[in-house]
Design a protein around this motif. Structure first.
Motif, PDB file in Angstrom:
ATOM      1  N   LEU A   1       0.737  -1.214  -0.223  1.00  0.00           N
ATOM      2  CA  LEU A   1      -0.092   0.111   0.058  1.00  0.00           C
ATOM      3  C   LEU A   1       0.797   1.261   0.153  1.00  0.00           C
ATOM      4  O   LEU A   1       1.825   1.177   0.799  1.00  0.00           O
ATOM      5  N   VAL A   2       0.706   2.205  -0.948  1.00  0.00           N
ATOM      6  CA  VAL A   2       1.453   3.175  -1.124  1.00  0.00           C
ATOM      7  C   VAL A   2       0.853   4.672  -0.999  1.00  0.00           C
ATOM      8  O   VAL A   2      -0.168   4.798  -1.651  1.00  0.00           O
ATOM      9  N   PHE A   3       1.020   5.523  -0.115  1.00  0.00           N
ATOM     10  CA  PHE A   3       0.436   6.934   0.302  1.00  0.00           C
ATOM     11  C   PHE A   3       1.280   7.843  -0.386  1.00  0.00           C
ATOM     12  O   PHE A   3       2.492   7.716  -0.381  1.00  0.00           O
ATOM     13  N   ILE A   4       0.430   8.686  -1.363  1.00  0.00           N
ATOM     14  CA  ILE A   4       1.169   9.757  -2.010  1.00  0.00           C
ATOM     15  C   ILE A   4       0.769  10.918  -1.447  1.00  0.00           C
ATOM     16  O   ILE A   4      -0.651  11.409  -1.314  1.00  0.00           O
ATOM     17  N   CYS A   5       1.619  11.908  -0.800  1.00  0.00           N
ATOM     18  CA  CYS A   5       1.195  13.122  -0.187  1.00  0.00           C
ATOM     19  C   CYS A   5       0.791  14.337  -0.969  1.00  0.00           C
ATOM     20  O   CYS A   5       0.732  14.163  -2.056  1.00  0.00           O
ATOM     21  N   THR A   6       0.253  15.274  -0.267  1.00  0.00           N
ATOM     22  CA  THR A   6       0.017  16.512  -1.265  1.00  0.00           C
ATOM     23  C   THR A   6       0.901  17.614  -0.945  1.00  0.00           C
ATOM     24  O   THR A   6       0.937  18.711  -1.592  1.00  0.00           O
TER      25      THR A   6
ATOM     26  N   ILE B   1       8.566   2.083  -6.849  1.00  0.00           N
ATOM     27  CA  ILE B   1       7.615   1.798  -5.496  1.00  0.00           C
ATOM     28  C   ILE B   1       6.106   1.751  -5.830  1.00  0.00           C
ATOM     29  O   ILE B   1       5.205   0.729  -5.841  1.00  0.00           O
ATOM     30  N   VAL B   2       5.951   2.678  -6.730  1.00  0.00           N
ATOM     31  CA  VAL B   2       4.206   3.112  -7.246  1.00  0.00           C
ATOM     32  C   VAL B   2       4.096   1.918  -8.503  1.00  0.00           C
ATOM     33  O   VAL B   2       3.064   1.325  -8.380  1.00  0.00           O
ATOM     34  N   THR B   3       4.995   1.669  -9.281  1.00  0.00           N
ATOM     35  CA  THR B   3       4.658   0.586 -10.265  1.00  0.00           C
ATOM     36  C   THR B   3       4.520  -0.792  -9.798  1.00  0.00           C
ATOM     37  O   THR B   3       3.559  -1.600 -10.103  1.00  0.00           O
ATOM     38  N   ASN B   4       5.266  -1.142  -8.389  1.00  0.00           N
ATOM     39  CA  ASN B   4       4.925  -2.242  -7.824  1.00  0.00           C
ATOM     40  C   ASN B   4       3.768  -2.332  -6.870  1.00  0.00           C
ATOM     41  O   ASN B   4       3.560  -3.514  -6.209  1.00  0.00           O
ATOM     42  N   ALA B   5       3.117  -1.231  -6.572  1.00  0.00           N
ATOM     43  CA  ALA B   5       2.302  -1.134  -5.577  1.00  0.00           C
ATOM     44  C   ALA B   5       0.819  -1.789  -5.801  1.00  0.00           C
ATOM     45  O   ALA B   5       0.635  -2.237  -7.041  1.00  0.00           O
ATOM     46  N   SER B   6       0.368  -2.747  -4.775  1.00  0.00           N
ATOM     47  CA  SER B   6      -1.038  -3.360  -5.140  1.00  0.00           C
ATOM     48  C   SER B   6      -2.237  -2.353  -5.010  1.00  0.00           C
ATOM     49  O   SER B   6      -3.095  -2.284  -5.679  1.00  0.00           O
ATOM     50  N   CYS B   7      -1.831  -1.306  -4.223  1.00  0.00           N
ATOM     51  CA  CYS B   7      -2.879  -0.034  -3.885  1.00  0.00           C
ATOM     52  C   CYS B   7      -2.023   1.082  -3.653  1.00  0.00           C
ATOM     53  O   CYS B   7      -1.250   1.187  -2.883  1.00  0.00           O
ATOM     54  N   VAL B   8      -2.649   2.148  -4.212  1.00  0.00           N
ATOM     55  CA  VAL B   8      -2.150   3.476  -4.120  1.00  0.00           C
ATOM     56  C   VAL B   8      -3.258   4.341  -3.477  1.00  0.00           C
ATOM     57  O   VAL B   8      -4.335   4.552  -3.987  1.00  0.00           O
TER      58      VAL B   8
END
Length: 215
Positions: free
Chosen positions: A34-39, A83-90
């Motif tokens: 699971l990857v979080f992308i901030c603002t 990391i985003v490429t390999n993420a199951s969920c973003v």
């Protein structure tokens, strides 16, 4: 086909409502990462604070991923892309809408995000997931800007929708809806797009050509 969740906002302590947790569990099978992308990519303390809150929502929901990551300027562009490429969920976090959109452009993440199995965006993140994103700001009056978002789906959203906010509805949303239909999400609501279907979860309204209907 990828699955997309456009989310409004949730209580910081309670997190996701039960109906949404059930929907997640039916549609998210791969829980490797699971990857979080901030603002706000340079506001590390703020990012860490909301990262813990948002991550706790998944923990409370028993949506346990093997690996959980946060992307901001502490991570290089190349590492973030991997990391985003390999993420199951973003999960695209809420906060500063335009700043997050600029960060996604700077790190060249938009094309990658369109090919992830599950992408969720909350508030600012939901706005930026759209093909045509709508940013609304208020000082003395409301101002609105349409810009190019990620393009996960050809819908334009307005989170934190309040039926009693006539100024926003009349002066911004109805006018903008003459060129871009707007899906308005009350808090604790969501739109799910997947397998050529759209589901409206919770209170969602469509404003199109200055006319509003509940979906």
């Amino acid at each position: 086909m990828p699955k997309y969740y456009f989310l409004s906002g949730f209580d910081e302590q309670k997190g996701f409502p039960d109906y949404l947790i059930n929907h997640f569990n039916k549609n998210i099978s791969d829980k490797k990462s699971l990857v979080f992308i901030c603002t706000t990519p340079n506001s590390f303390k703020i990012n860490d604070y909301y990262f813990e809150i948002n991550k706790n929502w998944f923990d409370q929901s028993k949506l346990n991923f093997d690996e959980v990551k946060l992307i901001d300027y502490r991570m290089s562009k190349e590492e973030a892309q991997t990391i985003v490429t390999n993420a199951s969920c973003v999960f695209l976090c809420g906060g500063m809408t335009l700043m997050q959109n600029n960060f996604l452009d700077e790190y060249d993440l938009k094309d990658i995000l369109r090919n992830i199995d599950v992408v969720m965006g909350m508030s600012a993140g939901a706005i930026n997931m759209a093909k045509h994103s709508l940013s609304i700001e208020k000082s003395d009056t409301y101002t609105a800007k349409i810009y190019e978002g990620i393009g996960t789906a050809d819908i334009t959203v307005c989170p934190h929708f309040d039926l009693n906010n006539k100024e926003l509805i009349d002066n911004v949303l109805c006018l903008t809806s003459n060129t871009h239909p707007i899906y308005c999400l009350c808090d604790n609501s969501a739109i799910f797009v997947g397998d050529s279907t759209i589901e409206y979860l919770g209170e969602v309204f469509l404003i199109q050509n200055s006319n509003m209907q509940k979906l």
